[in-house]
Design a protein around this motif. Structure first.
Motif, PDB file in Angstrom:
ATOM      1  N   ASN A 103      56.782  32.414  54.362  1.00 18.65           N
ATOM      2  CA  ASN A 103      57.454  31.180  54.780  1.00 18.65           C
ATOM      3  C   ASN A 103      58.657  31.445  55.673  1.00 18.65           C
ATOM      4  O   ASN A 103      59.065  30.590  56.450  1.00 18.65           O
ATOM      5  N   TYR A 104      59.240  32.623  55.561  1.00 14.77           N
ATOM      6  CA  TYR A 104      60.533  32.873  56.172  1.00 14.77           C
ATOM      7  C   TYR A 104      60.554  32.723  57.694  1.00 14.77           C
ATOM      8  O   TYR A 104      61.477  32.110  58.240  1.00 14.77           O
ATOM      9  N   PRO A 105      59.566  33.263  58.440  1.00 15.35           N
ATOM     10  CA  PRO A 105      59.612  33.061  59.898  1.00 15.35           C
ATOM     11  C   PRO A 105      59.577  31.588  60.295  1.00 15.35           C
ATOM     12  O   PRO A 105      60.224  31.190  61.279  1.00 15.35           O
ATOM     13  N   PHE A 106      58.874  30.782  59.513  1.00  8.35           N
ATOM     14  CA  PHE A 106      58.768  29.369  59.853  1.00  8.35           C
ATOM     15  C   PHE A 106      60.047  28.607  59.495  1.00  8.35           C
ATOM     16  O   PHE A 106      60.388  27.617  60.142  1.00  8.35           O
ATOM     17  N   MET A 107      60.744  29.059  58.461  1.00  6.04           N
ATOM     18  CA  MET A 107      62.064  28.492  58.186  1.00  6.04           C
ATOM     19  C   MET A 107      63.020  28.783  59.337  1.00  6.04           C
ATOM     20  O   MET A 107      63.845  27.941  59.705  1.00  6.04           O
ATOM     21  N   ILE A 108      62.900  29.981  59.910  1.00  6.74           N
ATOM     22  CA  ILE A 108      63.748  30.349  61.047  1.00  6.74           C
ATOM     23  C   ILE A 108      63.413  29.483  62.258  1.00  6.74           C
ATOM     24  O   ILE A 108      64.315  29.004  62.972  1.00  6.74           O
ATOM     25  N   ILE A 109      62.124  29.247  62.504  1.00  3.83           N
ATOM     26  CA  ILE A 109      61.718  28.377  63.619  1.00  3.83           C
ATOM     27  C   ILE A 109      62.268  26.969  63.422  1.00  3.83           C
ATOM     28  O   ILE A 109      62.815  26.352  64.348  1.00  3.83           O
ATOM     29  N   PHE A 110      62.122  26.453  62.206  1.00  7.66           N
ATOM     30  CA  PHE A 110      62.637  25.115  61.895  1.00  7.66           C
ATOM     31  C   PHE A 110      64.146  25.062  62.130  1.00  7.66           C
ATOM     32  O   PHE A 110      64.663  24.100  62.709  1.00  7.66           O
ATOM     33  N   ALA A 111      64.864  26.099  61.700  1.00  6.56           N
ATOM     34  CA  ALA A 111      66.315  26.129  61.874  1.00  6.56           C
ATOM     35  C   ALA A 111      66.696  26.168  63.341  1.00  6.56           C
ATOM     36  O   ALA A 111      67.663  25.502  63.767  1.00  6.56           O
ATOM     37  N   CYS A 112      65.961  26.909  64.141  1.00  6.03           N
ATOM     38  CA  CYS A 112      66.253  26.973  65.585  1.00  6.03           C
ATOM     39  C   CYS A 112      66.106  25.598  66.237  1.00  6.03           C
ATOM     40  O   CYS A 112      66.918  25.197  67.085  1.00  6.03           O
ATOM     41  N   ILE A 113      65.066  24.865  65.838  1.00  2.85           N
ATOM     42  CA  ILE A 113      64.880  23.506  66.370  1.00  2.85           C
ATOM     43  C   ILE A 113      66.040  22.615  65.949  1.00  2.85           C
ATOM     44  O   ILE A 113      66.579  21.833  66.750  1.00  2.85           O
ATOM     45  N   GLN A 114      66.465  22.745  64.691  1.00  2.67           N
ATOM     46  CA  GLN A 114      67.555  21.909  64.186  1.00  2.67           C
ATOM     47  C   GLN A 114      68.889  22.249  64.839  1.00  2.67           C
ATOM     48  O   GLN A 114      69.746  21.373  65.007  1.00  2.67           O
ATOM     49  N   ILE A 115      69.096  23.493  65.212  1.00  3.39           N
ATOM     50  CA  ILE A 115      70.340  23.859  65.910  1.00  3.39           C
ATOM     51  C   ILE A 115      70.457  23.078  67.214  1.00  3.39           C
ATOM     52  O   ILE A 115      71.530  22.588  67.580  1.00  3.39           O
ATOM     53  N   VAL A 116      69.340  22.932  67.911  1.00  3.51           N
ATOM     54  CA  VAL A 116      69.344  22.171  69.178  1.00  3.51           C
ATOM     55  C   VAL A 116      69.548  20.679  68.908  1.00  3.51           C
ATOM     56  O   VAL A 116      70.417  20.034  69.503  1.00  3.51           O
ATOM     57  N   LEU A 117      68.754  20.122  67.973  1.00  2.45           N
ATOM     58  CA  LEU A 117      68.838  18.681  67.704  1.00  2.45           C
ATOM     59  C   LEU A 117      70.163  18.286  67.071  1.00  2.45           C
ATOM     60  O   LEU A 117      70.603  17.136  67.211  1.00  2.45           O
ATOM     61  N   SER A 118      70.801  19.207  66.377  1.00  2.55           N
ATOM     62  CA  SER A 118      72.071  18.894  65.726  1.00  2.55           C
ATOM     63  C   SER A 118      73.186  18.620  66.729  1.00  2.55           C
ATOM     64  O   SER A 118      74.245  18.108  66.351  1.00  2.55           O
ATOM     65  N   GLN A 119      72.956  18.934  67.980  1.00  4.27           N
ATOM     66  CA  GLN A 119      73.958  18.625  68.997  1.00  4.27           C
ATOM     67  C   GLN A 119      73.860  17.170  69.464  1.00  4.27           C
ATOM     68  O   GLN A 119      74.666  16.734  70.291  1.00  4.27           O
ATOM     69  N   ILE A 120      72.878  16.413  68.954  1.00 10.87           N
ATOM     70  CA  ILE A 120      72.898  14.963  69.166  1.00 10.87           C
ATOM     71  C   ILE A 120      74.191  14.455  68.545  1.00 10.87           C
ATOM     72  O   ILE A 120      74.432  14.672  67.357  1.00 10.87           O
ATOM     73  N   PRO A 121      75.066  13.804  69.316  1.00  8.99           N
ATOM     74  CA  PRO A 121      76.447  13.611  68.857  1.00  8.99           C
ATOM     75  C   PRO A 121      76.611  12.754  67.616  1.00  8.99           C
ATOM     76  O   PRO A 121      77.507  12.987  66.813  1.00  8.99           O
ATOM     77  N   ASN A 122      75.756  11.736  67.413  1.00 11.79           N
ATOM     78  CA  ASN A 122      75.996  10.841  66.291  1.00 11.79           C
ATOM     79  C   ASN A 122      74.738  10.070  65.937  1.00 11.79           C
ATOM     80  O   ASN A 122      73.704  10.177  66.604  1.00 11.79           O
ATOM     81  N   PHE A 123      74.853   9.275  64.876  1.00 12.71           N
ATOM     82  CA  PHE A 123      73.731   8.513  64.338  1.00 12.71           C
ATOM     83  C   PHE A 123      73.183   7.510  65.358  1.00 12.71           C
ATOM     84  O   PHE A 123      71.994   7.199  65.377  1.00 12.71           O
ATOM     85  N   HIS A 124      74.046   7.006  66.230  1.00 11.37           N
ATOM     86  CA  HIS A 124      73.636   5.978  67.185  1.00 11.37           C
ATOM     87  C   HIS A 124      72.618   6.500  68.193  1.00 11.37           C
ATOM     88  O   HIS A 124      71.903   5.718  68.812  1.00 11.37           O
ATOM     89  N   LYS A 125      72.559   7.805  68.386  1.00 12.70           N
ATOM     90  CA  LYS A 125      71.659   8.391  69.376  1.00 12.70           C
ATOM     91  C   LYS A 125      70.344   8.872  68.759  1.00 12.70           C
ATOM     92  O   LYS A 125      69.552   9.520  69.437  1.00 12.70           O
ATOM     93  N   LEU A 126      70.118   8.542  67.491  1.00 11.41           N
ATOM     94  CA  LEU A 126      68.952   9.074  66.785  1.00 11.41           C
ATOM     95  C   LEU A 126      67.739   8.143  66.777  1.00 11.41           C
ATOM     96  O   LEU A 126      66.708   8.502  66.227  1.00 11.41           O
ATOM     97  N   SER A 127      67.855   6.961  67.369  1.00 13.07           N
ATOM     98  CA  SER A 127      66.781   5.967  67.226  1.00 13.07           C
ATOM     99  C   SER A 127      65.442   6.508  67.695  1.00 13.07           C
ATOM    100  O   SER A 127      64.416   6.341  67.019  1.00 13.07           O
TER     101      SER A 127
END
Length: 485
Positions: free
Chosen positions: A169-193
């Motif tokens: 599972n570990y490599p896929f957790m790393i892939i998921f985390a890499c995607i979330q690092i990028v998406l986490s730069q969405i500044p706030n809840f208003h931009k998540l629609s």
């Protein structure tokens, strides 16, 4: 060339008075001086569905198998009603003291501070943010399980079903985390629609696939399955004490499946003020909860009919890795995409809380307050904040590391549901409604609400006990750093 500027994010409240001199700017602001909110009940419904229809739906067939045909659907419907009822109470607390014209409260803690105050504010914050952190860890685990399922399915299809297709599972957790690092730069809840709408579509897709496969399996009659009115049978499927613990755990799973109160206020804060936010939120809540309830009842009951008392904890894995392998692959991809969006829905309140607190503590620190405008071709300017970049990246990495050391599914879901359901979904909404409405003590309504709150507390305690017992059993079997299947 990037240019630096001092720029308030949505988490920092603007001063309304500073905009009175400029009518054009004022038109783009709400009554609290923040950027005008544009959300509708449709976007709020998408946020709710993304938050509610999560990995919990996958364990509902197992939960119904523990409870049986009578108690299973009854518990599902009961939690559905309780969640809807208490969510309407919470929606009226977004503004206070008046639910339509009162002052806005931007977070769950703000709502509790405005209506209850005292130590309850800190208790609410502890319950909310611990739950949100737990959910993001759980979603990292579940997304990796779905990614591994795709990998193993393709391995079996290519090499035959007798081959041992072990996958970590570990490599896929790393892939998921890499995607979330990028998406986490969405500044706030208003931009998540847009992300919530995509995630909601994915949740409908994999739920429908699981439902369709269950119908086909149940209708085929190729394999005899045993279902009962009371679920798994003592002495046949489980021992007496296992039946009790599994029942408690199943209740926790169902409680988790409906939990979204932790982000309700943040969702409501995205709504435009006409019609009144509480009315729009109640409509969104009705649409979101009723839609998910239909899917839950169908997936839980049809899944139980397909697998009987042997229903697996994740009912998509019960279909194995056989034909049509591509359909199972697609369903698991949909789960992973949905959880990518759901992760953001649950972590944005955490990001906002830390960033607001840091800005108040160090208002002159440019690392925290300064933003840099970077021109992105075809997209315009994108604002990068150094503190947001570093802290959010660190958060994603830490949750991924915790997930790697705690790769359990069913028991973890039950514990999260038990820990968060009573305080956030039941206790605080009821107490705030009583305070806001100034209900007379020991009146009929007051007694009814208190009985509901105490009953849900008992449910949460027994569900937590079942989940802890399940975790203890898993810990005995778990051998870390070995490939997960």
């Amino acid at each position: 060339m990037a240019r630096e500027m001092q720029k308030n994010s949505m988490f920092i409240e603007h001063d309304p008075e500073s905009y009175h001199d400029n009518g054009n700017i004022r038109k783009n602001l709400d009554d609290d001086g923040r950027d005008k909110r544009t959300g509708t009940w449709l976007t709020a419904s998408a946020h709710i569905i993304t938050a509610v229809i999560g990995s919990g739906v996958l364990s509902l067939a197992w939960a119904i198998a523990q409870l049986g045909w009578v108690a299973g659907p009854a518990v599902l419907m009961t939690f559905s009603f309780i969640t809807y009822f208490t969510s309407t109470l919470l929606a009226d607390c977004y503004r206070s003291p008046d639910p339509v014209t009162g002052k806005r409260n931007y977070t769950y803690m703000d709502v509790v501070r405005a209506n209850l105050g005292g130590r309850k504010v800190q208790l609410c914050g502890l319950a909310q943010y611990v739950n949100l952190i737990g959910v993001t860890i759980g979603y990292t685990i579940t997304a990796s399980i779905s990614m591994v399922a795709v990998r193993r399915s393709n391995c079996f299809h290519k090499n035959g079903h007798d081959v041992k297709c072990h996958t970590s599972n570990y490599p896929f957790m790393i892939i998921f985390a890499c995607i979330q690092i990028v998406l986490s730069q969405i500044p706030n809840f208003h931009k998540l629609s847009w992300l919530s709408i995509l995630a909601a579509i994915m949740s409908f897709a994999y739920s429908s696939i699981g439902l369709g496969l269950s119908v086909v399996k149940a209708a085929s009659g190729g394999e005899h399955v045993r279902t009962t009115l009371t679920g798994v049978t003592v002495g046949v499927d489980v021992s007496g004490h296992e039946k009790v613990w599994r029942t408690f755990q199943a209740i926790g799973d169902i409680a988790f499946a409906y939990a979204y109160s932790t982000v309700l206020i943040e969702i409501q804060d995205t709504l435009r003020s006409s019609p009144p936010e509480n009315k729009a939120m109640k409509r969104a809540t009705f649409v979101g909860v009723s839609t998910t309830t239909v899917f839950y009842v169908l997936c839980g009951c049809v899944g139980y009919a397909a697998f009987g008392n042997d229903a697996p904890g994740n009912f998509l894995t019960g279909f194995g890795f056989y034909e049509p392998f591509w359909l199972i692959d697609f369903a698991n991809v949909c789960i992973a995409v949905h959880l990518i969006g759901a992760y953001q829905v649950f972590c944005q309140p955490i990001f906002g809380f830390v960033e607001r607190w840091s800005h108040k503590q160090w208002p002159e620190n440019k690392f925290i307050t300064s933003e840099y405008a970077i021109e992105v071709p075809f997209c315009g300017a994108y604002f990068v904040n150094s503190f947001r970049l570093v802290w959010r990246t660190a958060y994603v990495i830490v949750t991924a590391l915790i997930a790697m050391t705690f790769p359990f599914f069913n028991d973890f879901l039950g514990l999260l549901g038990a820990a968060s359901f009573w305080p956030l979904t039941v206790y605080f909404p009821i107490e705030m409604y009583i305070a806001q409405s100034k209900l007379q003590k020991f009146s009929f309504t007051w007694m009814g609400l208190k009985i509901l709150s105490w009953a849900c507390l008992i449910v949460s305690i027994v569900a937590a006990a079942g989940s802890i017992q399940g975790l203890a059993q898993d810990l005995k079997k778990y051998k870390p750093f070995q490939s997960q299947q």
